[in-house]
Design a protein around this motif. Structure first.
Motif, PDB file in Angstrom:
ATOM      1  N   ILE A 513      -6.879 -35.927 -20.430  1.00 54.40           N
ATOM      2  CA  ILE A 513      -6.648 -36.476 -19.084  1.00 54.40           C
ATOM      3  C   ILE A 513      -7.978 -36.810 -18.413  1.00 54.40           C
ATOM      4  CG2 ILE A 513      -5.784 -35.886 -16.781  1.00 54.40           C
ATOM      5  CD1 ILE A 513      -3.626 -34.193 -18.229  1.00 54.40           C
ATOM      6  N   ILE A 514      -8.985 -35.941 -18.601  1.00 57.63           N
ATOM      7  CA  ILE A 514     -10.308 -36.197 -18.024  1.00 57.63           C
ATOM      8  C   ILE A 514     -10.938 -37.444 -18.645  1.00 57.63           C
ATOM      9  CG2 ILE A 514     -12.672 -35.304 -17.816  1.00 57.63           C
ATOM     10  CD1 ILE A 514     -11.431 -32.486 -17.609  1.00 57.63           C
ATOM     11  N   LEU A 515     -10.816 -37.574 -19.964  1.00 52.92           N
ATOM     12  CA  LEU A 515     -11.380 -38.757 -20.640  1.00 52.92           C
ATOM     13  C   LEU A 515     -10.709 -40.048 -20.171  1.00 52.92           C
ATOM     14  CD1 LEU A 515     -11.784 -37.340 -24.258  1.00 52.92           C
ATOM     15  CD2 LEU A 515     -13.624 -38.047 -22.707  1.00 52.92           C
ATOM     16  N   ALA A 516      -9.433 -39.925 -19.743  1.00 51.26           N
ATOM     17  CA  ALA A 516      -8.718 -41.098 -19.216  1.00 51.26           C
ATOM     18  C   ALA A 516      -9.045 -41.343 -17.746  1.00 51.26           C
ATOM     19  CB  ALA A 516      -7.208 -40.888 -19.389  1.00 51.26           C
ATOM     20  N   LYS A 517      -9.906 -40.478 -17.165  1.00 56.46           N
ATOM     21  CA  LYS A 517     -10.359 -40.585 -15.773  1.00 56.46           C
ATOM     22  C   LYS A 517      -9.198 -40.562 -14.772  1.00 56.46           C
ATOM     23  CE  LYS A 517     -14.632 -42.965 -16.994  1.00 56.46           C
ATOM     24  NZ  LYS A 517     -15.533 -44.097 -16.764  1.00 56.46           N
ATOM     25  N   GLU A 518      -8.238 -39.669 -15.030  1.00 52.45           N
ATOM     26  CA  GLU A 518      -7.099 -39.506 -14.117  1.00 52.45           C
ATOM     27  C   GLU A 518      -7.533 -38.741 -12.862  1.00 52.45           C
ATOM     28  OE1 GLU A 518      -4.314 -40.857 -14.406  1.00 52.45           O
ATOM     29  OE2 GLU A 518      -3.887 -41.258 -16.518  1.00 52.45           O
ATOM     30  N   SER A 519      -6.661 -38.750 -11.830  1.00 50.49           N
ATOM     31  CA  SER A 519      -6.971 -38.091 -10.562  1.00 50.49           C
ATOM     32  C   SER A 519      -6.893 -36.565 -10.696  1.00 50.49           C
ATOM     33  CB  SER A 519      -5.987 -38.546  -9.481  1.00 50.49           C
ATOM     34  OG  SER A 519      -4.686 -38.038  -9.762  1.00 50.49           O
ATOM     35  N   SER A 520      -7.403 -35.860  -9.680  1.00 52.24           N
ATOM     36  CA  SER A 520      -7.363 -34.398  -9.681  1.00 52.24           C
ATOM     37  C   SER A 520      -5.926 -33.882  -9.637  1.00 52.24           C
ATOM     38  CB  SER A 520      -8.159 -33.840  -8.489  1.00 52.24           C
ATOM     39  OG  SER A 520      -7.586 -34.253  -7.266  1.00 52.24           O
ATOM     40  N   THR A 521      -5.022 -34.647  -8.998  1.00 55.85           N
ATOM     41  CA  THR A 521      -3.605 -34.240  -8.935  1.00 55.85           C
ATOM     42  C   THR A 521      -2.984 -34.220 -10.327  1.00 55.85           C
ATOM     43  OG1 THR A 521      -3.412 -35.239  -6.731  1.00 55.85           O
ATOM     44  CG2 THR A 521      -1.365 -34.759  -7.902  1.00 55.85           C
ATOM     45  N   VAL A 522      -3.292 -35.238 -11.125  1.00 46.99           N
ATOM     46  CA  VAL A 522      -2.769 -35.294 -12.497  1.00 46.99           C
ATOM     47  C   VAL A 522      -3.333 -34.139 -13.325  1.00 46.99           C
ATOM     48  CG1 VAL A 522      -2.678 -36.657 -14.624  1.00 46.99           C
ATOM     49  CG2 VAL A 522      -2.457 -37.785 -12.393  1.00 46.99           C
ATOM     50  N   ILE A 523      -4.631 -33.859 -13.153  1.00 46.72           N
ATOM     51  CA  ILE A 523      -5.267 -32.748 -13.872  1.00 46.72           C
ATOM     52  C   ILE A 523      -4.611 -31.426 -13.479  1.00 46.72           C
ATOM     53  CG2 ILE A 523      -7.413 -31.449 -14.192  1.00 46.72           C
ATOM     54  CD1 ILE A 523      -8.924 -34.093 -13.662  1.00 46.72           C
ATOM     55  N   LYS A 524      -4.387 -31.221 -12.180  1.00 51.69           N
ATOM     56  CA  LYS A 524      -3.806 -29.966 -11.706  1.00 51.69           C
ATOM     57  C   LYS A 524      -2.375 -29.795 -12.213  1.00 51.69           C
ATOM     58  CE  LYS A 524      -3.169 -27.160  -7.564  1.00 51.69           C
ATOM     59  NZ  LYS A 524      -3.528 -26.991  -6.141  1.00 51.69           N
ATOM     60  N   ASP A 525      -1.588 -30.857 -12.132  1.00 51.19           N
ATOM     61  CA  ASP A 525      -0.187 -30.777 -12.592  1.00 51.19           C
ATOM     62  C   ASP A 525      -0.127 -30.411 -14.080  1.00 51.19           C
ATOM     63  OD1 ASP A 525       0.691 -31.398 -10.089  1.00 51.19           O
ATOM     64  OD2 ASP A 525       1.068 -33.522 -10.502  1.00 51.19           O
ATOM     65  N   ALA A 526      -1.007 -31.018 -14.872  1.00 49.05           N
ATOM     66  CA  ALA A 526      -1.019 -30.731 -16.314  1.00 49.05           C
ATOM     67  C   ALA A 526      -1.463 -29.291 -16.571  1.00 49.05           C
ATOM     68  CB  ALA A 526      -1.949 -31.708 -17.030  1.00 49.05           C
TER      69      ALA A 526
END
Length: 560
Positions: A513-526
């Protein structure tokens, strides 16, 4: 009944609580610490305070009482000066004819009993209470308000003698017995006694308000007249090494206080010009309080293991996030304490260096002469470090050097100001750190808050309102607690603080998810889907353990 003059150590051995070897160890420790033997054996873990109270009560025929059940009159309090009460850890309870009943933590203190009988000309009867309850009662009944009023009155007289045009010049010449000096000393002394983290001196139209921040919450202490304001501010600025003539610009200073108990308090002082004059905030840093073991940081067992595992890695980055005053530095220092060794080169770069730690090389930044975090880090990397602690990652240059250090075989510990753990990842990317550099270096991100801890002395079961349970999404049959308020906690129901944590470990899913440069919300949900406990969930669990209240959970996790 045993002789009052029999030593406590002998009593404890006689009754089988400790052995002769433990007595010897306690006596050796007592010589170093200068504490009472009863407190020493408690500190060493040989006995509990309840054991001590029970032994003394049974053997001396003296009852143990709960001070929360007593309302002590001002006339009785006046019979024993506060200096004697604090020196011998006692407090008067009531007077009946020619007899005075006092509560003592150490009823074997014959000298104190004789001294009180001589001073009061009364027969003294003894009851026993815990040290914490007596100290709490002393705070409540030996209020500093009378001392404050007397000092303010004297202070006012002194100021009226000082003309406006040369007030600062004369302030510098005031001796240690002057009311202004006594008043500032009292403010600092009471702040230390109350375990305040900050002292606020705030001028407004009607006067100067003094407040203490205790366990994260501001409490009003007193107000003083406006005419005293200038002398009060000047005295503090002199103590902190500031320019007393400069009133238009903010200033920083420092006061070092050495207490008789070998404790040192470092006071960081900041002034801020306001429309009603200069406001002062003094941050009290107790150098002994930071030397915590990891086990005292309120981590849940699985979280403690995650933190210890990250600290054991040969290279990578461990980040602590949270607002100012959330205990980030204490958690980092506790981590350094657990891994420091003569075989490891640990270097820190801080602004300011809050606490001096043995076996660790600490560097103070001075931005005004070019000694920034980045400049200090470049030099540190030429000093053959194994572990580097950066007080705070504030800019892109510092972040880049931290990443480079982790990539070249160093363990880096630092802090960031973000609201949660996932926010630290996106914050670093906003600073210009490429995602492909973050995934191999970032070991652990810990978001932290501090909640007030329920007072152990007045802890009772609480039945929360259904509305609160619904708001927090709590379903099921759980027992929650609260503090009723007692002399030990100054009627607040809270004493001390407990850490609330959110721990983000970069597993394969998070890295993608980080490599895809997603938002902090996406990181937290995952991360939550993969088992991460959010700050609110962690706070709720600690409420279920009886460490804090649901009201505190709501207060510190608003918006979560």
């Amino acid at each position: 009944m045993l002789d009052r003059k029999k030593r406590l150590g002998d009593l404890l051995v006689e009754l089988g609580y400790i052995n002769d070897e433990q007595v010897k160890q306690a006596l050796d420790n007592q010589k170093e610490t200068k504490k009472r033997l009863g407190q020493v054996v408690i500190d060493l873990g040989f006995v509990t305070e309840n054991d001590i109270l029970k032994v003394l009560s049974d053997q001396l025929g003296v009852p143990v009482i709960n001070l929360n059940e007593y309302d002590i009159s001002a006339d009785v309090i006046k019979l024993i000066p506060v200096q004697i009460a604090k020196k011998h850890t006692l407090i008067p309870l009531f007077k009946d004819s020619n007899r005075l009943t006092i509560a003592m933590a150490d009823p074997l203190d014959v000298f104190a009993i004789d001294q009180i009988q001589y001073k009061t000309n009364l027969k003294v009867d003894i009851v026993i209470s815990s040290k914490a309850e007596i100290e709490g009662a002393q705070k409540q009944y030996y209020s500093s308000s009378a001392d404050v009023k007397n000092l303010v009155d004297g202070f006012q007289e002194k100021i009226e003698e000082v003309s406006m045009q040369n007030r600062e010049e004369k302030m510098e010449k005031i001796n240690e017995d002057s009311p202004v000096v006594k008043f500032v000393n009292l403010i600092l002394k009471e702040g230390i006694n109350e375990k305040a983290s900050d002292i606020h001196i705030e001028p407004d139209e009607k006067g100067v308000r003094i407040r203490y921040r205790v366990d994260g919450v501001l409490q009003s202490i007193t107000e003083i007249p406006p005419k005293i304001q200038s002398a009060l501010i000047s005295r503090i600025k002199i103590m902190a090494g500031m320019d007393i003539a400069e009133k238009r610009l903010p200033q920083d200073g420092r006061i070092n206080i050495k207490l008789s108990s070998n404790r040192e308090i470092d006071v960081r002082v900041n002034t801020l010009p306001t429309v009603w004059g200069e406001k002062i905030v003094m941050r009290l840093l107790d150098k002994s309080s930071v030397m915590l073991g990891l086990e005292k940081l309120s981590f849940l067992p699985n979280h403690l293991k995650m933190y210890e595992n990250a600290l054991a890695q040969p290279n990578g980055i461990v980040l602590l996030t949270g607002p100012t005053g959330s205990g980030k530095t204490s958690t980092l220092y506790a981590g350094l304490e657990s891994i420091k060794s003569p075989k490891v080169n640990i270097t820190t770069v801080e602004n300011p260096v809050e606490y001096r730690l043995p076996l660790i090389n600490q560097v103070q930044t001075h931005a005004e002469i070019g000694m920034t975090f980045a400049a200090a880090l470049r030099s540190i990397l030429r000093q053959d470090p194994d572990i580097i602690m950066i007080g705070e990652i504030r800019d892109a240059e510092t972040a880049e050097i931290a990443i480079e250090s982790a990539l070249t075989g160093h363990l880096v510990l630092s802090t960031l100001h973000t609201n949660d753990a996932s926010g630290a990842v996106t914050r670093l990317m906003e600073m210009g750190i490429e995602s492909y550099l973050l995934t191999p270096t970032l070991l652990l991100v810990v978001a932290q808050r501090l909640a007030r801890r329920i007072c152990d002395k007045c802890k009772v079961v609480q039945k929360p309102d259904q509305e609160i349970l619904d708001d927090l999404g709590i379903n099921g049959d759980f027992t929650f607690y609260m503090g009723e308020g007692c002399v030990s906690c100054n009627k607040t129901g809270y004493k001390g603080r407990v850490g609330i944590h959110e721990m983000l470990v970069l597993d394969d899913d998070i890295k993608r998810i980080i490599l895809a440069k997603e938002s902090s919300t996406v990181i937290k949900d995952a991360a939550i889907k993969n088992g991460m406990q959010s700050l609110r969930e962690n706070a709720i669990e600690k409420a279920k353990l009886g460490w804090t209240t649901l009201e505190e959970v709501i207060r510190i996790t608003k918006g979560e």
